[in-house]
Design a protein around this motif. Structure first.
Motif, short mmCIF file in Angstrom:
data_model
loop_
_atom_site.label_atom_id
_atom_site.label_comp_id
_atom_site.label_asym_id
_atom_site.label_seq_id
_atom_site.Cartn_x
_atom_site.Cartn_y
_atom_site.Cartn_z
N ALA A 289 68.08 53.69 -3.56
CA ALA A 289 67.59 54.38 -2.37
C ALA A 289 68.40 55.65 -2.11
O ALA A 289 67.84 56.70 -1.77
CB ALA A 289 67.67 53.45 -1.16
N THR A 290 69.72 55.56 -2.29
CA THR A 290 70.57 56.74 -2.09
C THR A 290 70.24 57.83 -3.10
O THR A 290 70.16 59.02 -2.76
CB THR A 290 72.06 56.34 -2.23
N GLY A 291 70.02 57.43 -4.35
CA GLY A 291 69.64 58.41 -5.37
C GLY A 291 68.33 59.08 -5.04
O GLY A 291 68.21 60.31 -5.09
N ALA A 292 67.31 58.28 -4.69
CA ALA A 292 65.99 58.85 -4.36
C ALA A 292 66.08 59.78 -3.16
O ALA A 292 65.43 60.84 -3.13
CB ALA A 292 65.00 57.72 -4.10
N LYS A 293 66.89 59.40 -2.17
CA LYS A 293 67.05 60.23 -0.97
C LYS A 293 67.67 61.58 -1.31
O LYS A 293 67.40 62.58 -0.65
CB LYS A 293 67.91 59.48 0.04
N ASN A 294 68.49 61.60 -2.35
CA ASN A 294 69.17 62.83 -2.75
C ASN A 294 68.52 63.50 -3.95
O ASN A 294 69.12 64.36 -4.60
CB ASN A 294 70.64 62.53 -3.07
N GLY A 295 67.28 63.10 -4.27
CA GLY A 295 66.55 63.77 -5.33
C GLY A 295 66.89 63.32 -6.73
O GLY A 295 66.65 64.04 -7.70
N VAL A 296 67.45 62.11 -6.87
CA VAL A 296 67.77 61.56 -8.19
C VAL A 296 67.10 60.18 -8.29
O VAL A 296 67.46 59.26 -7.56
CB VAL A 296 69.29 61.40 -8.39
N VAL A 297 66.14 60.06 -9.18
CA VAL A 297 65.44 58.79 -9.35
C VAL A 297 66.00 58.06 -10.56
O VAL A 297 65.94 58.57 -11.69
CB VAL A 297 63.92 59.01 -9.52
N VAL B 166 68.22 61.35 -19.32
CA VAL B 166 68.07 62.05 -18.03
C VAL B 166 67.12 63.22 -18.22
O VAL B 166 67.31 64.04 -19.12
CB VAL B 166 69.43 62.55 -17.51
N ALA B 167 66.10 63.30 -17.38
CA ALA B 167 65.10 64.37 -17.46
C ALA B 167 65.26 65.34 -16.30
O ALA B 167 65.66 64.95 -15.20
CB ALA B 167 63.69 63.79 -17.46
N MET B 168 64.96 66.61 -16.57
CA MET B 168 64.97 67.64 -15.54
C MET B 168 63.61 67.62 -14.85
O MET B 168 62.59 67.99 -15.44
CB MET B 168 65.24 69.00 -16.16
N GLY B 169 63.57 67.17 -13.61
CA GLY B 169 62.30 66.96 -12.93
C GLY B 169 61.55 68.22 -12.57
O GLY B 169 60.33 68.25 -12.60
N ALA B 170 62.27 69.29 -12.24
CA ALA B 170 61.61 70.52 -11.80
C ALA B 170 60.96 71.26 -12.95
O ALA B 170 59.94 71.92 -12.78
CB ALA B 170 62.61 71.44 -11.09
N VAL C 135 58.52 63.63 -21.00
CA VAL C 135 59.97 63.45 -20.88
C VAL C 135 60.31 62.65 -19.63
O VAL C 135 61.16 61.75 -19.66
CB VAL C 135 60.68 64.82 -20.84
N MET C 136 59.63 62.92 -18.52
CA MET C 136 59.90 62.19 -17.29
C MET C 136 59.51 60.73 -17.42
O MET C 136 60.15 59.85 -16.84
CB MET C 136 59.16 62.85 -16.12
N ASP C 137 58.46 60.44 -18.18
CA ASP C 137 58.08 59.05 -18.42
C ASP C 137 59.06 58.35 -19.35
O ASP C 137 59.33 57.16 -19.21
CB ASP C 137 56.66 58.99 -19.03
N THR C 138 59.60 59.09 -20.32
CA THR C 138 60.52 58.51 -21.30
C THR C 138 61.91 58.29 -20.71
O THR C 138 62.58 57.32 -21.04
CB THR C 138 60.63 59.43 -22.53
N ALA C 139 62.33 59.20 -19.84
CA ALA C 139 63.71 59.18 -19.32
C ALA C 139 63.96 57.99 -18.41
O ALA C 139 63.04 57.41 -17.82
CB ALA C 139 63.99 60.48 -18.58
N ASP C 140 65.24 57.64 -18.29
CA ASP C 140 65.68 56.56 -17.40
C ASP C 140 66.09 57.10 -16.03
O ASP C 140 66.11 56.35 -15.05
CB ASP C 140 66.87 55.83 -18.02
N VAL C 141 66.43 58.38 -15.99
CA VAL C 141 66.85 59.04 -14.75
C VAL C 141 66.13 60.38 -14.67
O VAL C 141 65.98 61.07 -15.69
CB VAL C 141 68.38 59.27 -14.72
N VAL C 142 65.69 60.76 -13.48
CA VAL C 142 65.02 62.05 -13.29
C VAL C 142 65.73 62.82 -12.17
O VAL C 142 65.87 62.31 -11.05
CB VAL C 142 63.53 61.88 -12.93
N LEU C 143 66.22 64.02 -12.50
CA LEU C 143 66.78 64.92 -11.49
C LEU C 143 65.62 65.74 -10.94
O LEU C 143 65.18 66.70 -11.56
CB LEU C 143 67.84 65.84 -12.10
N MET C 144 65.11 65.37 -9.77
CA MET C 144 63.87 65.95 -9.27
C MET C 144 63.97 67.45 -9.05
O MET C 144 62.99 68.17 -9.21
CB MET C 144 63.45 65.25 -7.97
N ASP C 145 65.16 67.95 -8.67
CA ASP C 145 65.31 69.39 -8.46
C ASP C 145 66.09 70.06 -9.59
O ASP C 145 66.44 71.24 -9.49
CB ASP C 145 65.99 69.67 -7.12
#
Length: 507
Positions: A96-104, A392-396, A402-412
């Motif tokens: 939840a903290t990660g998602a709140k800060n743009g990290v899924v 880790v994928a770059m979300g922006a 890549v976002m589907d393959t990655a385990d972590v997404v940096l949304m910004d």
């Protein structure tokens, strides 16, 4: 359109969070396996404690009733509620903290892996750099085929979603528009338009300037793209692609001694080497079996990239770069972000990135508990992201694959969130350990009190509730983590380190 884009982004985030909640960490699975055996054992022990004394001495009513009370106390205090809650609630708070800060983060298992990260590799284009290219140079090898080369460049590249393709399409459309507006070939306007244009997008006029795309379009992994324009096969890609096509190499050297075209190709090869030495990303346009043009694009390094790399190294990680781009461009970017040249792996095809990653893991990860993290944004990174312990994928700027393959997404796509996330993961693991110790210790103390005839049913209930409150409150501290504070701290630490380096150089 903006509402649809926002809805799409929110929908993507919700989907990623739902997937994250389905993934359990090894610690969670271990606790659940333990509970499957522990709970029946406790129930059986309580039943035996309540019934066996009656079988041994059925006339000792008072003593047997005390055993029944003790069995109830044991059943309450030995209930694994606090133990079962202590682990998942911590990971839920972390996600939840990660998602709140743009990290899924797609599950607690990846939080565990991030906490033991020792090796981390970056892709270059779109990861360490902005991924917004500008065409800085363009030259025709065969001047008579200039228009043909530009048309092929536009029609093939417009079928691609790569950032370089967007820059080349915009460049070609600018040339077309510029020449259409010129009153004569001797006009003041450059026939190449303005090469210093961003790749962020085309206007309506540019989009309509040239129509149609290439047939049989194909992405040549790690090398470039190809398609058919006006019935001829067109290849647009790096020097490696041209060598694989045998357009360059020994055949070119033979042509160089015999024909004007061969000499022009050799001159183009030298120019390409010069552009690469200056840090540019260079490519060729080949129609049929003849190279007809060369081009060079440049990209800017992300403002936070150097701070992120230095912060990761301070955390004890071995940081490297893996890219399909040429060595000159890769080393230039590496120098700007403080990655040593010895850790730069350039001109890698997607499968070669996987091989390089496996070699690094074998060389550096002696401890089986240590993990390898890969950060990328393009389709060419999908394979190595999947092979890493944590991708880790770059979300922006990243592709959907890549976002589907990655385990972590940096949304910004903020790289400073990487060291923040690793520190958060370490805090989560520490919190889980504390929670487990508190749960086990609390129950052990109460079991001893039961054996000493000091515990009552109400004290057992109170102890169980109190333990759950303690582990829940301890886990909730994870919710207070914020990326802004940590990013500011990393930036300040980086500035201080750079000032120290400057002072040492002056001395």
């Amino acid at each position: 359109a903006e509402k649809n884009a926002a809805a799409s982004a929110v929908g993507k985030l919700i989907d990623l969070v739902n997937k994250a909640q389905a993934g359990k960490s090894p610690t969670e699975r271990t606790i659940e396996r333990f509970a499957r055996w522990y709970t029946p054992a406790v129930v059986l022990t309580a039943v035996l404690l309540a019934t066996v004394p009656w079988m041994v001495d059925p006339h000792d009513t008072d003593g047997n009733l005390q055993y029944v009370r003790n069995s109830l106390v044991l059943l309450v205090i030995a209930c694994p509620c606090a133990l079962l809650v202590s682990t998942p609630i911590t990971y839920v708070c972390a996600l939840a903290t990660g998602a709140k800060n743009g990290v899924v983060v797609k599950g607690g298992a990846h939080v565990d892996a991030l906490s033991t990260a020792k090796l981390l590799a970056f892709d270059k284009t779109g990861t360490l750099t902005e991924g917004s290219f500008m065409v800085t140079a363009f030259a025709c090898i065969d001047a008579e085929r200039r228009e043909e080369a530009l048309e092929a460049l536009y029609k093939v590249e417009r079928c691609s979603s790569h950032p370089i393709a967007r820059a080349l399409v915009l460049f070609a459309s600018e040339i077309h528009r510029g020449e259409s507006a010129s009153e004569s070939p001797q006009g003041d306007r450059s026939p190449f338009g303005d090469p210093q244009r961003s790749s962020r997008g085309l206007g309506e006029e540019e989009e309509a300037a040239l129509q149609g795309g290439a047939a049989e379009f194909r992405v040549e992994d790690g090398r470039g793209v190809s398609g058919v324009v006006n019935g001829e096969k067109v290849y647009i890609g790096n020097t490696r692609m041209m060598r694989d096509l045998q357009v360059l190499g020994e055949q070119t050297r033979v042509l160089g001694e015999q024909t004007r075209l061969g000499r022009e190709i050799k001159l183009a090869e030298q120019r390409v080497r010069d552009w690469e030495a200056d840090g540019g990303t260079v490519g060729w346009v080949c129609i049929g079996s003849s190279p007809v043009a060369i081009w060079c694009v440049s990209d800017s390094v992300r403002a936070e990239a150097r701070s992120a790399v230095l912060s990761l190294e301070r955390e004890g990680l071995f940081v490297a770069m893996m890219t399909g781009d040429n060595s000159g461009s890769a080393k230039k970017v590496a120098g700007e972000v403080a990655i040593p040249n010895s850790r730069v792996y350039a001109e890698l095809a997607p499968n070669e990135k996987v091989s390089a990653a496996n070699a690094l893991k074998t060389q550096l990860l002696c401890d089986t508990r240590s993990s390898f993290v890969m950060i990328g944004d393009g389709v060419n990174d999908a394979a190595v992201l999947a092979s890493a312990h944590v991708g880790v994928a770059m979300g922006a700027t990243g592709s959907t694959m890549v976002m589907d393959t990655a385990d972590v997404v940096l949304m910004d796509s903020n790289l400073l969130k990487l060291p923040w996330l690793i520190n958060l993961s370490k805090a989560v693991v520490r919190t889980v350990r504390v929670n487990v110790c508190v749960s086990v210790l609390g129950k052990a103390i109460m079991i001893v009190l039961i054996a000493m005839q000091y515990a009552t049913l109400w004290s057992a209930i109170l102890a169980d509730i109190l333990t759950m409150v303690v582990v829940t409150a301890n886990s909730s501290r994870i919710l207070a983590w914020k990326t802004d504070d940590v990013a500011t701290g990393h930036a300040a630490a980086t500035m201080a380190e750079e000032e120290e380096e400057e002072e040492e150089e002056e001395e």
